[in-house]
Design a protein around this motif. Structure first.
Motif, mmCIF file in Angstrom:
data_model
loop_
_atom_site.group_PDB
_atom_site.id
_atom_site.type_symbol
_atom_site.label_atom_id
_atom_site.label_comp_id
_atom_site.label_asym_id
_atom_site.label_seq_id
_atom_site.Cartn_x
_atom_site.Cartn_y
_atom_site.Cartn_z
ATOM 1 N N ASN A 472 0.827 -1.203 0.000
ATOM 2 C CA ASN A 472 0.000 0.000 0.000
ATOM 3 C C ASN A 472 0.867 1.262 0.000
ATOM 4 O O ASN A 472 0.607 2.214 -0.738
ATOM 5 C CB ASN A 472 -0.891 -0.046 1.242
ATOM 6 C CG ASN A 472 -1.977 0.985 1.173
ATOM 7 O OD1 ASN A 472 -2.623 1.124 0.142
ATOM 8 N ND2 ASN A 472 -2.140 1.726 2.250
ATOM 9 N N ALA A 480 1.795 9.130 -5.955
ATOM 10 C CA ALA A 480 2.146 10.518 -5.632
ATOM 11 C C ALA A 480 3.132 11.089 -6.650
ATOM 12 O O ALA A 480 3.254 12.308 -6.789
ATOM 13 C CB ALA A 480 2.733 10.593 -4.225
ATOM 14 N N PHE A 514 2.089 16.185 0.817
ATOM 15 C CA PHE A 514 0.717 16.451 1.289
ATOM 16 C C PHE A 514 0.697 17.731 2.120
ATOM 17 O O PHE A 514 1.749 18.207 2.570
ATOM 18 C CB PHE A 514 0.176 15.264 2.109
ATOM 19 C CG PHE A 514 1.065 14.877 3.261
ATOM 20 C CD1 PHE A 514 0.995 15.555 4.470
ATOM 21 C CD2 PHE A 514 1.978 13.829 3.123
ATOM 22 C CE1 PHE A 514 1.813 15.188 5.522
ATOM 23 C CE2 PHE A 514 2.793 13.480 4.175
ATOM 24 C CZ PHE A 514 2.713 14.151 5.383
ATOM 25 N N MET A 534 -10.076 4.825 -2.812
ATOM 26 C CA MET A 534 -11.117 4.424 -1.859
ATOM 27 C C MET A 534 -10.884 5.077 -0.496
ATOM 28 O O MET A 534 -11.775 5.172 0.329
ATOM 29 C CB MET A 534 -11.111 2.905 -1.675
ATOM 30 C CG MET A 534 -11.848 2.187 -2.773
ATOM 31 S SD MET A 534 -11.836 0.436 -2.472
ATOM 32 C CE MET A 534 -12.875 0.325 -1.059
ATOM 33 N N GLY A 535 -9.662 5.459 -0.258
ATOM 34 C CA GLY A 535 -9.325 6.131 1.015
ATOM 35 C C GLY A 535 -9.326 5.214 2.229
ATOM 36 O O GLY A 535 -9.548 5.667 3.347
ATOM 37 N N ILE A 536 -9.089 3.918 1.977
ATOM 38 C CA ILE A 536 -9.029 3.033 3.155
ATOM 39 C C ILE A 536 -7.642 2.426 3.354
ATOM 40 O O ILE A 536 -7.361 1.839 4.391
ATOM 41 C CB ILE A 536 -10.077 1.896 3.103
ATOM 42 C CG1 ILE A 536 -9.978 1.162 1.785
ATOM 43 C CG2 ILE A 536 -11.466 2.406 3.391
ATOM 44 C CD1 ILE A 536 -10.779 -0.122 1.762
ATOM 45 N N LEU A 538 -4.564 3.659 3.942
ATOM 46 C CA LEU A 538 -3.760 4.094 5.101
ATOM 47 C C LEU A 538 -4.449 3.769 6.420
ATOM 48 O O LEU A 538 -3.787 3.428 7.385
ATOM 49 C CB LEU A 538 -3.466 5.594 5.011
ATOM 50 C CG LEU A 538 -2.382 5.990 4.011
ATOM 51 C CD1 LEU A 538 -2.164 7.503 4.029
ATOM 52 C CD2 LEU A 538 -1.064 5.293 4.307
ATOM 53 N N SER A 539 -5.782 3.897 6.445
ATOM 54 C CA SER A 539 -6.465 3.634 7.724
ATOM 55 C C SER A 539 -6.344 2.156 8.084
ATOM 56 O O SER A 539 -6.084 1.802 9.235
ATOM 57 C CB SER A 539 -7.913 4.103 7.689
ATOM 58 O OG SER A 539 -8.763 3.101 7.268
ATOM 59 N N ALA A 562 7.100 12.904 0.194
ATOM 60 C CA ALA A 562 6.786 12.559 1.588
ATOM 61 C C ALA A 562 7.430 11.220 1.940
ATOM 62 O O ALA A 562 7.828 10.470 1.046
ATOM 63 C CB ALA A 562 5.273 12.449 1.759
ATOM 64 N N PHE A 564 6.631 7.852 4.320
ATOM 65 C CA PHE A 564 5.705 7.109 5.175
ATOM 66 C C PHE A 564 6.497 5.976 5.832
ATOM 67 O O PHE A 564 7.226 5.263 5.152
ATOM 68 C CB PHE A 564 4.535 6.532 4.352
ATOM 69 C CG PHE A 564 3.497 7.567 4.033
ATOM 70 C CD1 PHE A 564 3.754 8.569 3.099
ATOM 71 C CD2 PHE A 564 2.263 7.544 4.671
ATOM 72 C CE1 PHE A 564 2.795 9.529 2.817
ATOM 73 C CE2 PHE A 564 1.296 8.498 4.390
ATOM 74 C CZ PHE A 564 1.565 9.503 3.460
HETATM 75 P P1 ADP Z 1 -6.231 6.063 -1.431
HETATM 76 O O1 ADP Z 1 -4.865 5.675 -1.865
HETATM 77 O O2 ADP Z 1 -7.308 5.174 -1.911
HETATM 78 O O3 ADP Z 1 -6.528 7.501 -1.632
HETATM 79 P P2 ADP Z 1 -5.088 5.884 1.176
HETATM 80 O O4 ADP Z 1 -5.732 5.731 2.514
HETATM 81 O O5 ADP Z 1 -4.036 4.901 0.871
HETATM 82 O O6 ADP Z 1 -6.256 5.860 0.152
HETATM 83 O O7 ADP Z 1 -4.494 7.332 1.084
HETATM 84 C C1 ADP Z 1 -5.225 8.411 1.522
HETATM 85 C C2 ADP Z 1 -4.685 9.695 0.960
HETATM 86 O O8 ADP Z 1 -3.422 9.977 1.517
HETATM 87 C C3 ADP Z 1 -4.395 9.691 -0.519
HETATM 88 O O9 ADP Z 1 -5.563 9.946 -1.268
HETATM 89 C C4 ADP Z 1 -3.388 10.814 -0.633
HETATM 90 O O10 ADP Z 1 -4.028 12.074 -0.659
HETATM 91 C C5 ADP Z 1 -2.625 10.729 0.626
HETATM 92 N N1 ADP Z 1 -1.334 10.038 0.446
HETATM 93 C C6 ADP Z 1 -1.071 8.730 0.659
HETATM 94 N N2 ADP Z 1 0.216 8.443 0.398
HETATM 95 C C7 ADP Z 1 0.786 9.616 -0.016
HETATM 96 C C8 ADP Z 1 2.096 9.984 -0.450
HETATM 97 N N3 ADP Z 1 3.086 9.101 -0.528
HETATM 98 N N4 ADP Z 1 2.306 11.274 -0.784
HETATM 99 C C9 ADP Z 1 1.313 12.167 -0.713
HETATM 100 N N5 ADP Z 1 0.058 11.887 -0.322
HETATM 101 C C10 ADP Z 1 -0.210 10.631 0.030
#
Ligand code: ADP
Length: 577
Positions: A472, A480, A514, A534-536, A538-539, A562, A564
């Motif tokens: 993920n 990104a 971000f 889907m926005g799930i 990372l959660s 960024a 992570f």
């Molecule tokens: P999705 O990938 O479906 O949007 P995630 O929960 O994985 O859901 O990510 C949520 C949001 O976090 C992304 O839509 C993005 O805006 C931000 N994000 C995640 N990873 C990165 C990254 N490496 N750089 C910048 N923004 C990020």
């Protein structure tokens, strides 16, 4: 004493008088009964004055009796007030001489002639005082008159004694009354206080009953029972809720053995050990354990207790036991839902991943086909090349194995599987994910830079879940950088050992980064900035890492992009060989 009777008829008359006087005198006590000392003395003086036809009668008492004055005088004539004073002074003068033991003649202070005066003791030994009487008569005092005088004085003494006694009795009675009144007042006061105290106690008891009811309700609502364990005597007191939790009959005696009889067999050794160490160490304790109920159901409890010493310095524990079965079941359900969500997320991503998978599987397949064709050619040649055919057949097998490995890995990653916690090499897990994603990443012109630490200890966790997180983070990093064209799409994948026996994994991209204000939002479910997101991801990733007792976070790079990262604890005392 010799009596000369010159005038018998006169004498008889006199004697008759005397007897009458004596009878009158004998009646005096009846008159005096109940009188005050002052009245008795005054009445005595009046009686003597008239009975003996005196010119004056004077009395002096040694100690004041009741309200009577120490000196009193009665005179026969008028102007009593002035003469009384004079007589008192004269009598005091006469008494000063020789105590008037016998009658004597003195100048009459009331007239020109002389007075015959006589003093008699008042009381047997004159203990009350003295009485002095005076008369102008020459024959005064006759013997009979002395008799009347001393008899009246003696009766007066009795009257005075009775009066004194009465007054003392009165004093005692009034003192008694006073004390009774005081005691009554005190008792009344004490009674009021007592009533107040009773009312206060009733109020406190009512309050206590209310608090107890609240407490019982709170215990029931929070499914928390309380207990007290006196270690020396093994005396255990339980709250009602604890009886309910253990399903013991309320009020029945509780012993350690009885408690352990309810504990789940798997937790009994631990429980015995805890009880023993609590006995000997006297330290606070907290531990989870299970109960196996008679109907076969399992309850999950957490016991927590504080050690203290009672008034005699003996060890006792006061604690609480919470029934967390509901919570536990909810957590399990949540974990299951999360893992299902993660799977759904993985399957959803499968479409995006297809090209990569196709490539991964295609490579060994085309190898197989090429090798199989070569093998065939070698066998069907005029002079079959058996060694060559054998070698190409071996390569075919190798590629076949490689293809089935890829399939197995994919299946592991995308299939529905229960969580398996094991010791694993994080670097290896990362390498597998990289291998699967390589062609997809290359397609997106991502330049991959793995920096995997050599000294990384083993971690404990679920391989598939952790790989899901890694995947993920890699895809998010790649996403990104999708629109980045003015710089290389560098992707740094790093594992490293952290202080305190932790392993860290991080992905540093050169993407858009971000907005720091949205830092926390990124990890919220259904937060996405992507059109097809889907926005799930990372959660779910964060809850997976937290269930591994680790943490997942994001940081803006100094430059573009960024990073992570997640950290999870390593297995104690283990290293990758
Ligand atoms: P999705 O990938 O479906 O949007 P995630 O929960 O994985 O859901 O990510 C949520 C949001 O976090 C992304 O839509 C993005 O805006 C931000 N994000 C995640 N990873 C990165 C990254 N490496 N750089 C910048 N923004 C990020």
């Amino acid at each position: 004493m010799e009596v000369q009777i010159e005038d018998p008829s006169g004498e008889i008359k006199h004697l008759r008088h005397c007897i009458n006087d004596l009878i009158s005198v004998l009646g005096l006590p009846v008159i005096w009964s109940g009188s005050e000392p002052f009245q008795i003395i005054r009445s005595l003086l009046d009686t003597l004055l008239s009975m003996l036809r005196l010119d004056f009668v004077y009395v002096r008492v040694k100690e004041p009796i009741g309200d009577a004055p120490t000196e009193m005088v009665r005179v026969a004539q008028s102007r009593e007030q002035v003469r009384s004073q004079e007589i008192c002074e004269l009598v005091n003068h006469w008494l000063g001489d020789d105590h008037l033991k016998s009658p004597r003649l003195v100048r009459n202070p009331l007239g020109d002639d002389e007075l015959s005066i006589v003093a008699v003791p008042f009381g047997l030994q004159g203990e009350i005082g003295i009485i002095v009487v005076g008369a102008q008569r020459r024959d005064f005092p006759r013997q009979t008159e002395r008799l009347v005088l001393s008899m009246a004085a003696n009766l007066a003494v009795l009257g005075l004694q009775e009066a004194r006694l009465r007054s003392e009795q009165k004093g005692v009675a009034s003192e008694l009354d006073r004390r009774v009144a005081q005691r009554t007042r005190e008792l009344g006061h004490a009674n009021v206080e007592l009533r107040k105290e009773i009312a206060e106690r009733q109020r406190v008891e009512a309050q206590l009953r209310r608090s107890e009811a609240f407490l019982a309700e709170a215990q029931q609502l929070s499914r928390t029972g309380s207990f007290c364990w006196r270690v020396a005597t093994d005396e255990i007191t339980w709250s009602e809720q604890l009886y309910n939790t253990f399903e013991f009959e309320l009020g029945t005696p509780v012993t350690i053995e009885r408690i352990i009889s309810r504990v789940h067999p798997g937790d009994v050794p631990m429980m015995n050990e805890r009880v023993e160490s609590a006995r000997t160490c006297g330290e606070d304790f907290e531990y989870p354990h299970r109960l196996l109920m008679p109907d076969g159901s399992v309850k999950y409890l957490i016991a927590i207790a504080h050690a203290s010493l009672d008034a005699e310095g003996r060890l006792e524990y006061i604690g609480a036991v919470q029934d967390v079965t509901q919570r536990r079941l909810s957590e399990e359900a949540l974990a299951k839902a999360q893992s299902e969500l993660a799977r759904v997320a993985r399957v959803t991503s499968l479409g995006v991943f297809t090209a990569s998978i196709a490539h991964e599987v295609n490579q060994p397949l085309s190898g197989i086909i090429t090798n199989a064709s070569t093998c065939l050619r070698m066998l069907t040649a005029d002079s079959p090349n058996l060694d060559g055919a054998r070698e190409t057949a071996r390569r075919t097998i190798r590629d076949g194995n490689r293809a089935s490995e890829v399939i197995a890995r994919l299946r592991a990653l995308f299939s529905k599987k229960d969580i398996t916690i094991e010791a694993l090499d994080l670097n290896e897990a990362v390498r597998e994910v990289i291998a699967l994603s390589l062609s997809e990443l290359q397609r997106h012109r991502v330049i991959l830079r793995p920096e995997l630490a050599d000294d990384l200890p083993l971690v404990t966790g679920d391989r598939v879940q952790l790989q899901q997180v890694i995947l993920n983070l890699l895809w998010n990093a790649s996403d990104a950088m999708n629109t980045v064209d003015d710089r290389p799409r560098d992707l740094l994948i790093r594992t490293e050992r952290e202080e305190g026996n932790w392993a860290r994994f991080s992905v540093k991209d050169a993407g858009l980064g971000f907005d720091p204000q949205h830092m926390n939002k990124l990890f919220e479910a259904f937060y996405t900035t992507k059109n097809e997101g889907m926005g799930i991801g990372l959660s779910v990733s964060r809850s997976i890492i937290e269930s591994h007792q680790g943490r997942l976070w994001a940081a803006q790079n100094d430059g573009p992009g960024a990073t992570f990262s997640f950290s999870i604890p390593c297995r104690p005392d283990t290293k990758v060989q």
